[in-house]
Design a protein around this motif. Structure first.
Motif: not given
Length: 466
Positions: A116, A313, A316, A384, A389-390, A393
């Protein structure tokens, strides 16, 4: 015709054959008796005299005392060997099998976390993965060398040794593709996770179950009361008491030093046997109740947290590409929720089993960190689903305020709790084993002294008839 008088028969000469008259034949040899009949006859004859009775009583008493000591030495040596196995072999092997499972699960978590992070995988994450794989490999070698050679344990070890290189190869392919920015890297990582969850972790779990079952067997072999030894001890003391009472009634002598010494030796052995085994049994039971059960629950909790982190994890990594069997939800998100539920249940059980504040404190910290983990995971999921997404994360693998930080706190707390319970188990089990130390040899020595005392005590009475 004139009468002829009968002539006398001449006496047979020295070389003449014996007469055919049956009445003149000499009597045959007496019938032979068996050794058992001869011995029985002699014992019956001896029993009619006081010296003979005393010899029989002395022999019986000496035999009883020797049998008591010999059986005690054999039974306690067997239980001491089982207690040694609990402390030195089966429990360490069970703990190693649990460590193999944890190392493999943690390696899978580290691999997903590193993936990731992108092309520039953090050095700390890569080092964690390397240490996990190296540790699992080392423990597999140790398990193969120390296992009892049972077919099941050997089979699971062989499976792990065969599949582990395949797993590491898939992880390296995932990394190589990820560094080049190729989407194929995610597929390789999912294949690696599938291999881990369907082959490696089930084999490690079976190995753990096998070694734990052997630990239970060794614990069970060390616990049974030595009933034969205790029974012989009571019979020997009863025989010695009867012999001394008989001696008193016939001679009016209150004490016989030899018989008193034999009685003292048997009494000491019997008390040592009963007290030593009771203490050993209590120590082993304490080790099992307050150590082994807590270790099993804490291992389950740590494994559940590792699985939950790996699935978090992968949620994602896959980004909804892998669905549950019914096709209604994200597989990894569903597995994460199941893992967290098992973690919560295990932590609750661990808190109940903890016997002191030092054991409850790290469990409480793990409960608090797990609760915070759930909250942060929900926030990451919301980001998300909102298309950030960032941001999601960062909330999963970032530093301060991430779910990874909560996972690290849970793992560290569980590691401290496991270390505490392992120390509690070892202390209690070694205390139980120590209660049997010296008893087999001591019983043999005391039995020899007791038998000698019985023979000397009876011999003193016999000397009065000479």
């Amino acid at each position: 015709m004139p009468h002829v008088p009968a002539q006398p028969r001449p006496a047979p000469g020295p070389g003449s054959p014996p007469s055919s008259d049956r009445s003149a034949r000499p009597a045959g040899p007496p019938a032979r008796r068996s050794a058992w009949a001869e011995t029985s006859s002699r014992l019956r004859a001896a029993a009619t005299t006081e010296p003979g009775r005393l010899r029989i009583i002395g022999a019986v008493l000496a035999a009883l005392v020797v049998a008591f000591g010999a059986v005690t030495a054999v039974e306690i040596a067997d239980r001491a060997a089982s207690a040694d196995a609990v402390v030195d072999r089966s429990q360490p092997l069970s703990a190693d099998a649990a460590s193999i499972y944890r190392s493999l699960a943690d390696a899978d978590t580290a691999a997903a976390s590193g993936f990731l992070a992108g092309a520039q995988e953090p050095a700390a994450v890569r080092e964690r993965y390397r240490k996990d794989i190296t540790g699992a490999s080392r423990l597999l070698v140790k398990a193969a060398a120390n296992t009892d050679g049972s077919t099941d344990s050997r089979r699971w070890i062989a499976t792990l040794n065969e599949q582990l290189p395949r797993y590491t190869g898939l992880v390296e392919r995932a990394r190589a593709n990820n560094r080049q920015g190729l989407p194929l890297g995610g597929a390789y990582l999912r294949y690696a996770n599938e291999l881990m969850t369907t082959e490696l972790l089930p084999a490690a779990e079976k190995l753990y179950e096998e070694e734990t079952a052997r630990l239970d067997d060794d614990h069970g072999d060390a616990r049974p009361w030595p009933l034969l030894s205790l029974g012989l001890g009571v019979v020997a003391l009863g025989g010695l008491a009867w012999a001394q009472r008989r001696n008193y009634l016939r001679t009016k002598r209150v004490f016989s030093p030899g018989l008193l010494a034999a009685t003292a030796a048997c009494t000491v052995t019997l008390l040592w046997l009963g007290a030593g085994h009771a203490l050993a049994r209590a120590g082993l039971d304490e080790a099992r109740a307050e150590g082994q059960e807590s270790l099993a629950v804490l291992n389950d909790a740590r494994i559940s947290s590792l699985k939950a982190r790996a699935n978090e994890n992968l949620t994602l990594v896959a980004r909804g590409a892998v669905l549950t069997e019914d096709g209604k939800g994200d597989k990894y998100e569903t597995d994460y929720a199941a893992g967290m539920s098992r973690l919560t249940a295990s932590l609750g059980r661990a808190g109940q089993l903890a016997g002191d504040g030092a054991g409850r404190a790290p469990v409480a910290r793990a409960v608090s960190a797990a609760s915070e983990w759930r909250s942060r995971h929900r926030q990451a999921g919301e980001s998300d689903r909102a298309g950030d997404y960032d941001g999601a994360l960062a909330k999963v693998i970032g530093g301060e305020g991430s779910t990874g930080q909560c996972f690290d706190r849970v793992d560290a707390a569980l590691e401290r709790a496991l270390a505490h319970e392992q120390a509690e188990f070892t202390e209690a089990a070694e205390g139980g084993r120590g209660a049997l130390a010296g008893l087999p040899a001591g019983a043999a020595v005391l039995a020899a002294l007791g038998a000698a005392g019985a023979v000397l005590g009876i011999g003193r009475r016999l000397s009065e008839y000479r």
